[in-house]
Design a protein around this motif. Structure first.
Motif, PDB file in Angstrom:
ATOM      1  N   TYR A 191       0.843  -1.205   0.000  1.00  0.00           N
ATOM      2  CA  TYR A 191       0.000   0.000   0.000  1.00  0.00           C
ATOM      3  C   TYR A 191       0.877   1.254   0.000  1.00  0.00           C
ATOM      4  O   TYR A 191       0.657   2.180  -0.791  1.00  0.00           O
ATOM      5  N   THR A 192       1.870   1.264   0.871  1.00  0.00           N
ATOM      6  CA  THR A 192       2.766   2.417   0.952  1.00  0.00           C
ATOM      7  C   THR A 192       3.507   2.629  -0.358  1.00  0.00           C
ATOM      8  O   THR A 192       3.637   3.764  -0.844  1.00  0.00           O
ATOM      9  N   ALA A 193       3.993   1.535  -0.957  1.00  0.00           N
ATOM     10  CA  ALA A 193       4.707   1.645  -2.227  1.00  0.00           C
ATOM     11  C   ALA A 193       3.794   2.168  -3.328  1.00  0.00           C
ATOM     12  O   ALA A 193       4.199   2.987  -4.162  1.00  0.00           O
ATOM     13  N   ALA A 194       2.544   1.700  -3.327  1.00  0.00           N
ATOM     14  CA  ALA A 194       1.619   2.089  -4.392  1.00  0.00           C
ATOM     15  C   ALA A 194       1.281   3.572  -4.352  1.00  0.00           C
ATOM     16  O   ALA A 194       1.146   4.215  -5.405  1.00  0.00           O
ATOM     17  N   VAL A 195       1.147   4.146  -3.153  1.00  0.00           N
ATOM     18  CA  VAL A 195       0.723   5.550  -3.056  1.00  0.00           C
ATOM     19  C   VAL A 195       1.883   6.530  -2.994  1.00  0.00           C
ATOM     20  O   VAL A 195       1.716   7.725  -3.271  1.00  0.00           O
ATOM     21  N   SER A 196       3.074   6.055  -2.647  1.00  0.00           N
ATOM     22  CA  SER A 196       4.208   6.962  -2.525  1.00  0.00           C
ATOM     23  C   SER A 196       4.592   7.501  -3.904  1.00  0.00           C
ATOM     24  O   SER A 196       4.612   6.767  -4.883  1.00  0.00           O
ATOM     25  N   PRO A 197       4.914   8.791  -3.985  1.00  0.00           N
ATOM     26  CA  PRO A 197       5.306   9.368  -5.285  1.00  0.00           C
ATOM     27  C   PRO A 197       6.548   8.680  -5.854  1.00  0.00           C
ATOM     28  O   PRO A 197       7.467   8.404  -5.089  1.00  0.00           O
ATOM     29  N   LYS A 198       6.544   8.424  -7.099  1.00  0.00           N
ATOM     30  CA  LYS A 198       5.463   8.384  -8.059  1.00  0.00           C
ATOM     31  C   LYS A 198       4.589   7.165  -7.801  1.00  0.00           C
ATOM     32  O   LYS A 198       5.096   6.048  -7.693  1.00  0.00           O
ATOM     33  N   ALA A 199       3.268   7.398  -7.685  1.00  0.00           N
ATOM     34  CA  ALA A 199       2.345   6.304  -7.435  1.00  0.00           C
ATOM     35  C   ALA A 199       2.406   5.286  -8.575  1.00  0.00           C
ATOM     36  O   ALA A 199       2.831   5.597  -9.684  1.00  0.00           O
ATOM     37  N   GLY A 200       1.975   4.072  -8.281  1.00  0.00           N
ATOM     38  CA  GLY A 200       1.997   3.024  -9.294  1.00  0.00           C
ATOM     39  C   GLY A 200       1.524   1.716  -8.725  1.00  0.00           C
ATOM     40  O   GLY A 200       0.796   1.668  -7.729  1.00  0.00           O
ATOM     41  N   ALA A 201       1.957   0.619  -9.333  1.00  0.00           N
ATOM     42  CA  ALA A 201       1.499  -0.706  -8.948  1.00  0.00           C
ATOM     43  C   ALA A 201       2.456  -1.354  -7.960  1.00  0.00           C
ATOM     44  O   ALA A 201       3.665  -1.155  -8.020  1.00  0.00           O
ATOM     45  N   ALA A 202       1.892  -2.150  -7.052  1.00  0.00           N
ATOM     46  CA  ALA A 202       2.663  -3.021  -6.166  1.00  0.00           C
ATOM     47  C   ALA A 202       2.063  -4.418  -6.283  1.00  0.00           C
ATOM     48  O   ALA A 202       0.844  -4.573  -6.417  1.00  0.00           O
ATOM     49  N   PHE A 203       2.910  -5.434  -6.244  1.00  0.00           N
ATOM     50  CA  PHE A 203       2.449  -6.808  -6.463  1.00  0.00           C
ATOM     51  C   PHE A 203       2.880  -7.704  -5.305  1.00  0.00           C
ATOM     52  O   PHE A 203       4.003  -7.576  -4.794  1.00  0.00           O
ATOM     53  N   ILE A 204       1.967  -8.608  -4.909  1.00  0.00           N
ATOM     54  CA  ILE A 204       2.266  -9.594  -3.867  1.00  0.00           C
ATOM     55  C   ILE A 204       1.926 -10.977  -4.407  1.00  0.00           C
ATOM     56  O   ILE A 204       0.785 -11.237  -4.800  1.00  0.00           O
TER      57      ILE A 204
END
Length: 564
Positions: free
Chosen positions: A156-169
């Protein structure tokens, strides 16, 4: 007794994952089930927690991820998509890559074979974590159920941190079903905003006062509600010309229409391109090069460029800002507004030049030619649609010739209400994004605009829209070609290749899914047909035969042209 109490508090891994989603306010999980992720789907479907995310089954994993990314773009908070292992995960690649390029927060959850099968060539076993490391900002595989909550919160933190984008688990099936005896992580705190220093603000003011023709280039990260509000406060104090990127569409409201100098993207021949060329100071706010590379708009290398963003800029021969401010954009604009002297104004000469520039481009605006019999000119479609929407309407636009027409001529006055894929230019995004928009904004009109080529990339999600009873008007600009490719091939080679395909009866297509299908058989009936579409309950497809004969004028050079 103590042991029994401990056992009673245990959760399955999938339940801990769901509780983590609840703690972060996730409202939906989109996806397609499968054996390696069915424990998560079971626990979502039958959760007795009223705050549990609603499970929405899609008809293709890529489209499910597009919907989740649409949620991310519209709200600034990650949408979530869940798929099974193997091809279920690999089908996420394009959508997550698009989200990462275009700054849309999304979390992908991919089922995986049990841990003891990971190193075997077994059914649906692929290196998911490694594959997604190229499409997402972060990619991890959870090996212990006790780490699931941590993994989700970090994603979640990775996805919203600038620059926002995708995170995968990546989620091995036995990890989802294992017991968890650690508490899940609580709701994350919002990072504190930071603004530029007083010294930096003073320097910006000095540059503004020295410039004859300063211009604001408003990009994707200027389109949040906070930044747009701050920018409006700046413009209320001092009138400055603003050029939007496609993903910055709608930043300029009705109140500041006089400051709007068009959008830039794709071909270098718009009023915004001319203004950027003439400017001696460009204030690039939230600008990302994936939207419109500096080699397109900064060929002559402006006298000075200030880069204000929440992330460090990508440097190139054509983009070497004189000032780089990496800080909270909204806070910095607000502080800058307070710093600018009350008597600061552009010179009368500059204002006169801007007025003349606007008048020239108004005079040169493309005049609609008569369309071929039985077809409709692109400007007619845009004008009729413009009359039937309001500022709260969300319009999603697929990729194709219609996308260029819409980007140049369709006006939107609220950010993130006119959506384009301008980083990857990915076909098929429009209908999934429209589904996301209707879920986020259920009481507002939602229109999806596609070509006949791009529509069938995700047209099966019409069933999803019908099942959810979403009032979406889907326009299909129908000409029988991949026309955005066709007209550029004709411009480059004098002929085209590999762009023709056969006809589809989109009225019957719509009806086969339980939707309403309408066709514009008589061009004079376009407005009446659109009225019928907007007054009809549930999803509606409107098949519009379009005449793209004027497309070549889209690339006619007012400045040196660049074909992409």
């Amino acid at each position: 007794m103590k042991r029994c109490q401990a056992m009673a508090t245990k959760k399955r891994g999938s339940q801990a994952l769901i509780q983590s989603m609840i703690n972060q306010g996730i409202k939906y999980v989109f996806g397609i089930p499968g054996a390696k992720v069915d424990q998560l789907f079971e626990d979502l479907q039958y959760s007795d927690d009223p705050n549990a995310p609603k499970l929405v089954v899609a008809r293709h994993e890529q489209n499910a991820a597009f919907i989740a990314a649409g949620i991310g773009r519209l709200t600034g908070k990650p949408g979530v998509v869940a798929t099974t292992s193997g091809p279920g995960v690999s089908n996420l690649t394009t959508a997550l890559m698009t989200a990462t390029a275009e700054g849309d927060p999304v979390i992908g959850l991919g089922g995986q074979v049990p841990r003891d099968d990971l190193s075997r060539l077994t059914h649906q076993s692929i290196p998911s974590k490694e594959l997604m490391s190229f499409a997402a900002k972060s990619s991890v595989e959870v090996q212990d159920a006790n780490n699931l909550s941590e993994a989700f919160m970090n994603a979640y933190t990775a996805a919203v941190s600038p620059k926002a984008g995708a995170a995968f688990i990546s989620l091995p099936a036995d990890v989802l079903s294992d017991d968890v005896d650690r508490p899940v992580i609580k709701t994350l705190t919002t990072p504190q905003a930071s603004q530029a220093s007083e010294k930096t603000l003073d320097k910006i003011v000095t540059l503004l006062k020295a410039a004859k023709l300063p211009v604001i280039l408003a990009g994707m990260r200027a389109s949040s509600e906070e930044v747009t509000t701050a920018l409006h406060q700046l413009l209320a104090k001092v009138s400055l010309p603003v050029v939007e990127t496609y993903q910055g569409a709608g930043i300029i409201s009705h109140e500041f229409e006089k400051d709007f100098f068009g959008r830039v993207g794709l071909f270098r021949n718009q009023i915004g391109d001319t203004l950027l060329k003439q400017s001696d100071l460009v204030l690039a706010i939230g600008y990302d090069p994936v939207e419109y590379e500096a080699r397109n708009w900064n060929i002559e290398h402006n006298d000075a460029v200030i880069n204000l963003d929440s992330v460090a800029p990508e440097l190139s021969n054509d983009y070497q800002p004189d000032m780089v401010i990496e800080a909270d954009i909204a806070e910095t604009i607000t502080a800058l507004t307070n710093k600018i002297p009350d008597d600061y104004r552009l010179s009368d000469q500059s204002v006169a030049h801007l007025n003349t520039l606007k008048e020239e481009f108004e005079d040169e605006k493309l005049v609609e030619t008569e369309a071929k019999p039985g077809t409709v000119h692109p400007l007619s479609i845009i004008n009729e649609l413009q009359q039937r929407v309001d500022d709260a309407t969300t319009v999603t636009v697929d990729v194709g010739s219609h996308y260029i027409w819409m980007a140049r001529h369709f006006r939107s006055y609220r950010p993130r209400h006119l959506l384009f894929s301008n980083g990857m230019q990915t076909l098929g995004v429009s209908l999934p994004w429209a589904i996301a928009a209707k879920l986020v904004r259920p009481n507002e009109k939602v229109v999806s605009v596609s070509g006949d080529g791009g529509f069938l990339f995700s047209g099966q999600e019409l069933e999803t829209a019908v099942r959810l009873n979403l009032n979406i008007v889907q326009l299909i600009w129908n000409d029988g070609y991949y026309d955005m490719v066709k007209f550029q091939e004709e411009a480059k080679y004098g002929r085209y290749a590999g762009v023709e395909f056969g006809p589809v009866d989109y009225v019957k297509y719509a009806e086969s899914f339980g939707a309403t299908g309408l066709r514009v058989s008589d061009p004079t009936e376009l407005g009446k047909t659109l009225d019928q579409a907007f007054s009809t309950e549930g999803p509606v497809i409107v098949d519009i035969p379009v005449d793209y004969s004027d497309n070549i004028k889209l690339k006619s050079a007012l400045l040196k042209d660049i074909l992409n």
